[in-house]
Design an enzyme around this catalytic site. Structure first.
Site, short mmCIF file in Angstrom:
data_model
loop_
_atom_site.label_atom_id
_atom_site.label_comp_id
_atom_site.label_asym_id
_atom_site.label_seq_id
_atom_site.Cartn_x
_atom_site.Cartn_y
_atom_site.Cartn_z
CB ILE A 35 -1.00 -0.04 1.18
CG1 ILE A 35 -2.13 0.97 0.98
CG2 ILE A 35 -0.30 0.13 2.52
CD1 ILE A 35 -3.36 0.67 1.80
CE1 TYR A 141 -3.75 -12.41 11.81
CE2 TYR A 141 -3.36 -14.02 13.54
CZ TYR A 141 -2.97 -13.41 12.37
OH TYR A 141 -1.80 -13.79 11.75
C1 AKB Z 1 0.43 -12.70 15.57
O1 AKB Z 1 0.97 -12.76 16.68
O2 AKB Z 1 -0.64 -12.13 15.35
C2 AKB Z 1 1.09 -13.44 14.42
C3 AKB Z 1 0.56 -14.81 14.28
C4 AKB Z 1 0.97 -15.89 15.19
O3 AKB Z 1 -0.22 -15.05 13.41
N1 AKB Z 1 2.51 -13.45 14.61
#
Ligand code: AKB
Length: 313
Positions: A35, A141
């Site tokens: 980006i 996530y």
């Molecule tokens: C994080 O800590 O978010 C990354 C992962 C383990 O995906 N390093």
């Protein structure tokens, strides 16, 4: 795999991946994108394109001009950043992935994107976490990563896109510091050990998480992408890890080189909570069996090379 376009090429993995792929496949056959423009001397002045992964039209335009056979989609927000702004994380992590998969489908590209140990949650077995197991993460996530794994499987099964992926643990590197991850302490600790001889960890003393040295991570990506598809029963995504460590273990290893190194703690409840929801140690047997995953660095060897490389900077 001969000609590769990379998204998120200025990130922690993307930076070293770009350098390694250029070395292996030739500078003219690797197009890094991100980006923002590169500041790193190694990437400046070489082929590079600006790309916001939310812009599908621009992504397709670049692919139609560069004519790659492979797309490596690395652009993503990491766990702690995603937790601060979950809606934005969905937009980048899922919107970007969907655009990259659509581009791969339309232009018939091989596809790689990383998943993470973050794709597991509190109800996943914590030790020796199997390849196929319960995945009910409690972070945005993690939700993105599980949805991403499933979406890649869907594109493979429905449209025949050659999608491949790994569940990366925390990655440790001296080239580019990570940003916004839960495992970042394991990189910061080495830089601070040499800078000030002490480190305050935001992750608790005996919290084990999987980790891997960056060279092993890059080798794993290349090995998986070059593997014969007939060998792959699983695809999205393979457990890969080289060590399960906690801050005390890293500090003890650092003290072999810097005896006065001091470690104390100021635990961040958000990142500690994320870490506690993840496995302690995942099982990489399937990656070893199906495509020869073979990490070379354990904690001792990695500590040696990290300290030497940072000292030389
Ligand atoms: C994080 O800590 O978010 C990354 C992962 C383990 O995906 N390093």
């Amino acid at each position: 795999m001969e000609r590769i376009i990379i998204t998120g090429a200025l990130g922690q993995i993307g930076t070293e991946l770009t350098l390694k792929l250029r070395e292996k496949y030739g500078e003219e056959n690797v197009l890094p994108t991100d980006i923002k423009p590169p500041e790193d001397e190694n990437l400046k002045g070489k082929p590079f394109e600006i790309l916001d992964v939310r812009d599908q039209e621009r992504m397709k335009e670049l692919v139609s001009e560069f004519k790659p056979d492979t797309i490596m989609h690395m652009a993503a927000l990491l766990s702690a950043t995603a937790e601060k702004n979950p809606q934005f994380a969905w937009e980048i992590n899922m919107g970007g992935l969907m655009n990259a998969l659509e581009t791969a489908r339309e232009f018939d590209l091989k596809f790689f994107t990383p998943s993470s140990i973050g794709a597991f949650g509190p109800s996943t077995p914590k030790e020796n976490t199997p390849q196929v197991t319960i995945q009910r993460p409690t972070t945005m996530y993690g939700v993105n990563k599980v949805a991403g794994e499933l979406l890649c499987d869907y594109y493979h099964e429905k449209f025949g896109v050659d999608t491949r992926g790994v569940r990366f643990p925390g990655l440790i590197s001296h080239v580019k510091e990570p940003g916004g991850g839960t495992t970042d302490y394991a990189v910061e600790i080495y830089f601070e050990a040499l800078r000030s001889g002490r480190y305050t960890s935001f992750i608790g003393k005996s919290t084990n998480m999987d980790m891997m040295y960056m060279d092993d991570a890059i080798d794993a990506i290349i090995k998986l992408m070059e593997a014969d598809p007939a060998q792959l029963t699983d695809r999205n995504a393979f457990n890969v890890s080289a060590m399960s460590i906690n801050p005390e273990m890293v500090a003890n290893e650092i003290r072999k080189h810097i005896p006065d190194f001091e470690l104390d703690y100021d635990v961040d409840p958000v990142r500690q909570g994320i870490a506690e929801s993840w496995p302690n140690a995942i099982d990489s047997t399937e990656a070893k069996r199906q495509w020869g995953f073979d990490p070379r660095y354990d904690l001792e060897k990695m500590t040696e090379v990290m300290l030497e490389a940072i000292r030389n900077k």
